[in-house]
Scaffold this active site. Structure first.
Site, PDB file in Angstrom:
ATOM      1  N   ASN A 275      44.322  61.325  53.535  1.00  0.00           N
ATOM      2  CA  ASN A 275      45.669  61.676  53.966  1.00  0.00           C
ATOM      3  C   ASN A 275      46.245  62.722  53.019  1.00  0.00           C
ATOM      4  O   ASN A 275      46.070  62.616  51.805  1.00  0.00           O
ATOM      5  CB  ASN A 275      46.559  60.426  53.961  1.00  0.00           C
TER       6      ASN A 275
ATOM      7  N   HIS B 220      39.466  57.539  51.389  1.00  0.00           N
ATOM      8  CA  HIS B 220      39.280  56.127  51.696  1.00  0.00           C
ATOM      9  C   HIS B 220      37.906  55.998  52.351  1.00  0.00           C
ATOM     10  O   HIS B 220      37.638  56.684  53.337  1.00  0.00           O
ATOM     11  CB  HIS B 220      40.298  55.641  52.731  1.00  0.00           C
TER      12      HIS B 220
ATOM     13  N   ARG C 241      38.312  49.750  44.238  1.00  0.00           N
ATOM     14  CA  ARG C 241      38.715  49.073  45.471  1.00  0.00           C
ATOM     15  C   ARG C 241      40.209  49.227  45.716  1.00  0.00           C
ATOM     16  O   ARG C 241      41.010  49.144  44.774  1.00  0.00           O
ATOM     17  CB  ARG C 241      38.333  47.590  45.407  1.00  0.00           C
ATOM     18  N   ASP C 242      40.562  49.453  46.993  1.00  0.00           N
ATOM     19  CA  ASP C 242      41.970  49.547  47.381  1.00  0.00           C
ATOM     20  C   ASP C 242      42.642  48.194  47.144  1.00  0.00           C
ATOM     21  O   ASP C 242      42.071  47.136  47.437  1.00  0.00           O
ATOM     22  CB  ASP C 242      42.089  49.956  48.852  1.00  0.00           C
ATOM     23  N   ILE C 243      43.863  48.226  46.643  1.00  0.00           N
ATOM     24  CA  ILE C 243      44.582  47.000  46.314  1.00  0.00           C
ATOM     25  C   ILE C 243      44.988  46.228  47.577  1.00  0.00           C
ATOM     26  O   ILE C 243      45.194  45.018  47.522  1.00  0.00           O
ATOM     27  CB  ILE C 243      45.809  47.359  45.434  1.00  0.00           C
TER      28      ILE C 243
ATOM     29  N   HIS D 271      42.540  61.375  47.219  1.00  0.00           N
ATOM     30  CA  HIS D 271      41.652  60.220  47.353  1.00  0.00           C
ATOM     31  C   HIS D 271      41.063  60.201  48.745  1.00  0.00           C
ATOM     32  O   HIS D 271      41.731  60.505  49.726  1.00  0.00           O
ATOM     33  CB  HIS D 271      42.391  58.899  47.074  1.00  0.00           C
TER      34      HIS D 271
ATOM     35  N   GLU E 143      50.614  58.523  50.598  1.00  0.00           N
ATOM     36  CA  GLU E 143      51.516  57.771  49.719  1.00  0.00           C
ATOM     37  C   GLU E 143      51.333  58.159  48.260  1.00  0.00           C
ATOM     38  O   GLU E 143      52.302  58.228  47.509  1.00  0.00           O
ATOM     39  CB  GLU E 143      51.249  56.263  49.857  1.00  0.00           C
TER      40      GLU E 143
HETATM   41  P1  5GP Z   1      47.452  56.967  51.072  1.00  0.00           P
HETATM   42  O1  5GP Z   1      48.462  56.463  52.062  1.00  0.00           O
HETATM   43  O2  5GP Z   1      48.092  57.798  49.998  1.00  0.00           O
HETATM   44  O3  5GP Z   1      46.299  57.650  51.743  1.00  0.00           O
HETATM   45  O4  5GP Z   1      46.792  55.685  50.432  1.00  0.00           O
HETATM   46  C1  5GP Z   1      47.157  55.134  49.207  1.00  0.00           C
HETATM   47  C2  5GP Z   1      46.327  53.878  49.021  1.00  0.00           C
HETATM   48  O5  5GP Z   1      46.421  53.476  47.690  1.00  0.00           O
HETATM   49  C3  5GP Z   1      46.792  52.694  49.883  1.00  0.00           C
HETATM   50  O6  5GP Z   1      45.712  52.263  50.720  1.00  0.00           O
HETATM   51  C4  5GP Z   1      47.203  51.643  48.860  1.00  0.00           C
HETATM   52  O7  5GP Z   1      46.868  50.325  49.249  1.00  0.00           O
HETATM   53  C5  5GP Z   1      46.439  52.083  47.625  1.00  0.00           C
HETATM   54  N1  5GP Z   1      47.077  51.740  46.368  1.00  0.00           N
HETATM   55  C6  5GP Z   1      48.378  51.934  46.030  1.00  0.00           C
HETATM   56  N2  5GP Z   1      48.606  51.545  44.769  1.00  0.00           N
HETATM   57  C7  5GP Z   1      47.421  51.081  44.290  1.00  0.00           C
HETATM   58  C8  5GP Z   1      47.023  50.539  43.025  1.00  0.00           C
HETATM   59  O8  5GP Z   1      47.795  50.394  42.075  1.00  0.00           O
HETATM   60  N3  5GP Z   1      45.707  50.183  42.906  1.00  0.00           N
HETATM   61  C9  5GP Z   1      44.821  50.336  43.940  1.00  0.00           C
HETATM   62  N4  5GP Z   1      43.554  49.946  43.702  1.00  0.00           N
HETATM   63  N5  5GP Z   1      45.162  50.843  45.125  1.00  0.00           N
HETATM   64  C10 5GP Z   1      46.459  51.220  45.301  1.00  0.00           C
END
Ligand code: 5GP
Length: 126
Positions: free
Chosen positions: A96, A111, A34-36, A109, A104
């Site tokens: 992304n 979503h 799960r996303d944090i 990954h 980020e």
């Molecule tokens: P991006 O912007 O790279 O597509 O998404 C990165 C996602 O990783 C974000 O939705 C963020 O909330 C999630 N995320 C960042 N750090 C952590 C973490 O330590 N644990 C979890 N479960 N999700 C994370």
């Protein structure tokens, strides 16, 4: 240009067990958790266990076994989370990549977002 993978990224740390996660599914080549900071009632991140930075990196260089495992994992997660359009209301998948994708965490990954209507697909850049 070769793909560069930074093994200090947060999902690499999750895979090494250095940071906890709320696991939804684990298979031979895939981990889903799960996303944090969930953006929807269902917000699951699906990552390959291999060191791939983006979807195009994975699609170019992963083994057939990794690709099959990852793809089948997505079907299992959608069913398990109750968002599959087989029986439920559907979902959105986003991946992304890089600066324009506003990525980020530099480990591939997907979503999986569901449990509500998602609205417009792409917002204006900020
Ligand atoms: P991006 O912007 O790279 O597509 O998404 C990165 C996602 O990783 C974000 O939705 C963020 O909330 C999630 N995320 C960042 N750090 C952590 C973490 O330590 N644990 C979890 N479960 N999700 C994370």
């Amino acid at each position: 240009m070769a793909y560069h993978y930074d093994d200090q990224n947060i999902f690499a740390k999750i895979l090494r067990g250095e940071i906890p996660n709320d696991t939804v599914l684990e298979t031979d080549h895939t981990l889903a958790f799960r996303d944090i900071e969930p953006q929807a009632p269902v917000h699951v991140l699906v990552i390959p266990k291999g060191a791939y930075v983006s979807y195009d990196h994975f699609a170019a260089e992963a083994s057939d076994a990794e690709i099959v495992d990852y793809t089948r994992a997505i079907a299992k997660i959608c069913a398990q989370e109750g968002v599959s359009i087989d029986a439920n209301e559907g979902y959105r998948i986003i991946s992304n990549a890089g600066a324009h994708g506003v990525q980020e965490v530099p480990h591939l990954h997907l979503h999986i977002l569901g449990g509500r209507r998602m609205g417009r697909m792409v917002q204006p850049a900020k």
